[in-house]
Design an enzyme around this catalytic site. Structure first.
Site, PDB file in Angstrom:
ATOM      1  N   LYS A 117      -7.244   4.472 -20.097  1.00 57.10           N
ATOM      2  CA  LYS A 117      -7.413   4.906 -21.487  1.00 57.10           C
ATOM      3  C   LYS A 117      -6.129   4.635 -22.287  1.00 57.10           C
ATOM      4  CE  LYS A 117     -11.453   6.181 -20.082  1.00 57.10           C
ATOM      5  NZ  LYS A 117     -11.371   6.552 -18.715  1.00 57.10           N
ATOM      6  N   ASP A 150      -6.158  17.385 -15.874  1.00 57.15           N
ATOM      7  CA  ASP A 150      -6.443  16.018 -16.298  1.00 57.15           C
ATOM      8  C   ASP A 150      -5.941  15.889 -17.737  1.00 57.15           C
ATOM      9  OD1 ASP A 150      -7.594  13.679 -17.310  1.00 57.15           O
ATOM     10  OD2 ASP A 150      -9.357  13.840 -16.026  1.00 57.15           O
ATOM     11  N   ARG A 201       0.845  -1.201   0.000  1.00 54.27           N
ATOM     12  CA  ARG A 201       0.000   0.000   0.000  1.00 54.27           C
ATOM     13  C   ARG A 201       0.878   1.248   0.000  1.00 54.27           C
ATOM     14  NH1 ARG A 201      -1.789   2.318   4.358  1.00 54.27           N
ATOM     15  NH2 ARG A 201      -2.090   0.434   5.574  1.00 54.27           N
ATOM     16  N   TYR A 246     -15.116  15.765 -17.653  1.00 52.51           N
ATOM     17  CA  TYR A 246     -15.742  14.435 -17.642  1.00 52.51           C
ATOM     18  C   TYR A 246     -16.901  14.503 -16.630  1.00 52.51           C
ATOM     19  CZ  TYR A 246     -15.972   9.417 -16.457  1.00 52.51           C
ATOM     20  OH  TYR A 246     -16.369   8.134 -16.201  1.00 52.51           O
TER      21      TYR A 246
HETATM   22  C1  PLP Z   1     -10.984  12.755 -18.862  1.00 53.59           C
HETATM   23  C2  PLP Z   1     -11.233  11.665 -17.882  1.00 53.59           C
HETATM   24  N1  PLP Z   1     -10.721  11.766 -16.644  1.00 53.59           N
HETATM   25  C3  PLP Z   1     -10.918  10.816 -15.711  1.00 53.59           C
HETATM   26  C4  PLP Z   1     -11.668   9.698 -15.985  1.00 53.59           C
HETATM   27  C5  PLP Z   1     -11.895   8.664 -14.923  1.00 53.59           C
HETATM   28  O1  PLP Z   1     -11.067   7.591 -15.143  1.00 53.59           O
HETATM   29  P1  PLP Z   1     -11.346   6.117 -14.540  1.00 53.59           P
HETATM   30  O2  PLP Z   1     -12.548   5.585 -15.253  1.00 53.59           O
HETATM   31  O3  PLP Z   1     -10.090   5.373 -14.801  1.00 53.59           O
HETATM   32  O4  PLP Z   1     -11.627   6.311 -13.089  1.00 53.59           O
HETATM   33  C6  PLP Z   1     -12.213   9.538 -17.263  1.00 53.59           C
HETATM   34  C7  PLP Z   1     -13.005   8.347 -17.586  1.00 53.59           C
HETATM   35  O5  PLP Z   1     -13.601   8.249 -18.629  1.00 53.59           O
HETATM   36  C8  PLP Z   1     -12.001  10.551 -18.237  1.00 53.59           C
HETATM   37  O6  PLP Z   1     -12.517  10.462 -19.465  1.00 53.59           O
END
Ligand code: PLP
Length: 403
Positions: free
Chosen positions: A216, A191, A62, A119
């Site tokens: 992704k 992000d 962890r 998102y």
């Molecule tokens: C731009 C973006 N940030 C964060 C996330 C969240 O990622 P996760 O599904 O791995 O938690 C997503 C998920 O689609 C996303 O498109």
């Protein structure tokens, strides 16, 4: 070290035989999956020294794990993280966002400015979790000077923004935004999931935190859920410490898959971008398409800015399009008719994917909120895979013909 293990009972040997072998002068070419929750040392003093930070090493997964550490080092390198920064690998992109907010010092009474183009689940997180901590959230238009002026009047402690937004692929004027944030002492979380460090490296522009959904493009094959957070030196200690306390760590198998994914990221991403550009051009001239959103097209509102800020010849692997005159029923028919574009709530995989934001990524927003953001009921999002582009075009063509 257990002396004379051969003389022990069967059940003792079942537990210990073959384990804890020491490398015999070889180095595995690929970092192994260290599927071990703890790490053993000959002397307790060594564990004490590691826990005190007096020597490097691993004690408990962890806190740190060798497979995850290899991934973290790789991501920090790809993001050109300055010395002293820390990268932590987490169970998902959402847990990276949670940790970024915590390490940025968000607490009761904090003010968070959030890009209105986020998102949908990040938006929901802010409204349902961060607001419950007692933070005040304001959604802002980071793409206009007027919107940014409005934001600075709010005096935010933290700002969260996407480098290439979901699903309309907006690009903010980062040099201006970051300069202003510095002047206002606002901590900036970027992000960078859609752009990847191949197109944009937020730390070079002055961001304090970079978030990735490794689910992704980093993973790239649709076979893992993961996240990575990179924090500047100023926030390194809290980031590491909160990561241990929250415990949303990435499993070593997923860390290994992500590390493997990174090796082909430049190759895959070049093809994703090339295909997305070609599909965007194809759809732009299609009579059934009302509008295409892709920063590589001159018609995109941020085309010029994207050309200056994004590091590639193309502008990412995702594009969105509005189908002329389509309501939900027609969109469902179009999506159901696609064969190569798989109906999947994700992006960045080698397979081409199609998503309907109104019922998935932005489902939790009200119809009015979606309409205001331009996420209309005739908008679909495509994630270009690495298949042959002619097959992808033909798939879109035959599905559009069914409308
Ligand atoms: C731009 C973006 N940030 C964060 C996330 C969240 O990622 P996760 O599904 O791995 O938690 C997503 C998920 O689609 C996303 O498109």
């Amino acid at each position: 070290m257990i002396r004379n293990l051969a003389s022990k009972h069967f059940s003792t040997r079942a537990v210990h035989a073959g384990e804890r072998q020491r490398p015999d002068g070889f180095v595995p070419m690929s970092t192994p999956i260290y599927s071990s929750s703890t790490f053993i040392y000959d002397h307790l003093a060594e564990i004490d020294a590691i826990s005190a930070g007096e020597r490097t090493g691993f004690t408990y997964s962890r806190h740190a794990n060798p497979t995850n550490a290899a991934l973290e080092e790789a991501v920090a390198s790809l993001e050109s993280a300055p010395a002293g920064s820390v990268a932590v690998s987490l169970a998902s992109g959402m847990s990276a966002i949670l940790l970024a907010l915590l390490a940025a010092g968000v607490e009761h009474g904090s003010k968070i400015a959030a890009s209105q183009d986020l998102y949908g689940v990040t938006t929901k997180f802010l409204l349902e979790v961060a607001a419950r901590w007692g933070a005040e959230i304001q959604f802002v238009d980071v793409f206009s000077i007027a919107g940014r002026d409005e934001m600075w009047k709010f005096k935010p402690n933290a700002l969260i923004v996407e480098s290439l937004t979901n699903p309309l692929l907006r690009v903010a004027d980062f040099p201006a935004l970051m300069g202003e944030a510095r002047a206002h002492k606002t901590r900036v979380i970027v992000d960078n999931t859609f752009a990847t460090p191949l197109l944009f490296q937020p730390l070079k522009h002055g961001a304090d935190f970079v978030v990735h959904s490794a689910t992704k493009y980093f993973g790239g094959h649709g076979d893992l859920t993961g996240g990575v957070l990179i924090a500047r030196e100023e926030f390194a200690t809290e980031t590491r410490s909160f990561s241990r306390l929250v415990g949303a760590v990435l499993g070593p198998f997923e860390a290994w898959l992500t590390l493997r994914g990174l090796k082909t990221l430049p190759l895959r991403f070049a093809r994703h971008c090339e295909n997305a550009q070609a599909l965007a051009e194809f759809l732009s001239s299609h009579p059934r398409i009302e509008q295409v959103f892709y920063p590589g097209l001159p018609s995109h509102v941020d085309h010029v800015l994207a050309g200056k800020l994004l590091g590639g010849p193309n502008a990412g692997g995702v594009l969105s399009a509005k189908i002329r005159g389509a309501g939900r029923e027609e969109v469902f028919r179009f999506v159901d008719s696609l064969e190569l574009f798989l109906k999947a709530t994700s992006l960045g995989d080698v397979q081409s994917l199609v998503l309907y934001p109104a019922i998935s990524s932005h489902r939790d927003l009200s119809p009015k909120q979606r309409e205001r953001l331009g996420i209309t009921d005739n908008l679909v999002r495509l994630s270009a895979g690495i298949e042959h582009v002619d097959d992808l075009k033909a798939d879109l063509e035959q599905a559009l013909a069914k409308l």
